[in-house]
Design a protein around this motif. Sequence first.
Motif, short mmCIF file in Angstrom:
data_model
loop_
_atom_site.label_atom_id
_atom_site.label_comp_id
_atom_site.label_asym_id
_atom_site.label_seq_id
_atom_site.Cartn_x
_atom_site.Cartn_y
_atom_site.Cartn_z
N THR A 199 3.98 7.21 -5.11
CA THR A 199 4.01 7.21 -3.65
C THR A 199 3.14 8.33 -3.11
O THR A 199 3.23 9.48 -3.58
N ASP A 242 4.77 2.21 4.58
CA ASP A 242 6.14 1.98 5.02
C ASP A 242 6.34 2.59 6.41
O ASP A 242 5.39 3.08 7.04
N ALA A 243 7.56 2.58 6.89
CA ALA A 243 7.84 3.05 8.25
C ALA A 243 7.49 4.51 8.45
O ALA A 243 7.23 4.96 9.58
N ASP A 244 7.47 5.26 7.34
CA ASP A 244 7.14 6.69 7.42
C ASP A 244 5.68 6.98 7.09
O ASP A 244 5.27 8.13 6.96
N ARG A 246 4.13 6.15 4.29
CA ARG A 246 3.88 6.36 2.86
C ARG A 246 3.29 5.12 2.21
O ARG A 246 3.59 3.99 2.60
N THR A 248 2.98 3.22 -1.40
CA THR A 248 3.53 3.11 -2.75
C THR A 248 2.96 1.87 -3.43
O THR A 248 2.91 0.80 -2.82
#
Length: 262
Positions: A199, A242-244, A246, A248
């Motif tokens: 990640t 992703d929502a933040d 990040r 991966t």
Amino acid sequence: MAEQQIRFDDGASYEQMMGIWSRSAGEIFLDWLAPPLGLRWIDIGCGNGAFTELLVERCSPAEVQGIDPSEGQLAFARTRPASSLAKFQQGDAMALPFADRSFDAAVMALVLVFVPDPAKGVSEMVRVVVPGGAVVTYMWDMAGGRSPLDPIHSEIQAMGIVPTRPPRMDASRMEALRDLWIGAGLEDVQTREITVHRTFANFDDFWTTNLKSPALRPTVATMTSGDVEMLISRVRARLPADADGRITYSARAHAVRGRRPK
């Protein structure tokens, strides 16, 4: 584009780019091998010592010799805690500077596709281990498009640009590894897949980290600014955050082990 040689000369940059991947795959690889403690190991193509460090931490080796052609990588390896036991020197995987039957186990970690003659490299591994000794390797599935850098390599190729790649990518195929091990006369040959994930904090972290690769950097350096922007856009779409924010994704390695006949 003229063919370019991939040179690993910066151990610190390699650690930032590949260290987490290498350690994650190496941990699973050693779990699979479950080697006895106290062996004499040779780590061929040890690079900056990432896998050597795992050997020292987990296997309580009696001896570890790390061999690599790059003094820049070896200089970084010598800064690791493992250097209190492991010895590092320049050397050629196809002409190891050790006598026959010098070790209990020989390993190549993420190296075989860079060896010009993989069969010769494997024969040298066999030569330097004792009868009954272990000969083992794991290699990113480059031929299958599952190496840590493939999200970028694949988009470069899709743009009609030829990326810089290792000379023997065919050696990363599972069947090729098995054939090499059987062809070298090894016994009890076994294979397995290793899948690992990483990640990144955000896309910029992903991009700047991977551009430290000596395989990617020269290719991107030859591209126009417009092509680079297009590449970034394509890769970003391939790896949604992703929502933040990040990023991966996973990579896959192929592993093989065997023993020198007694």
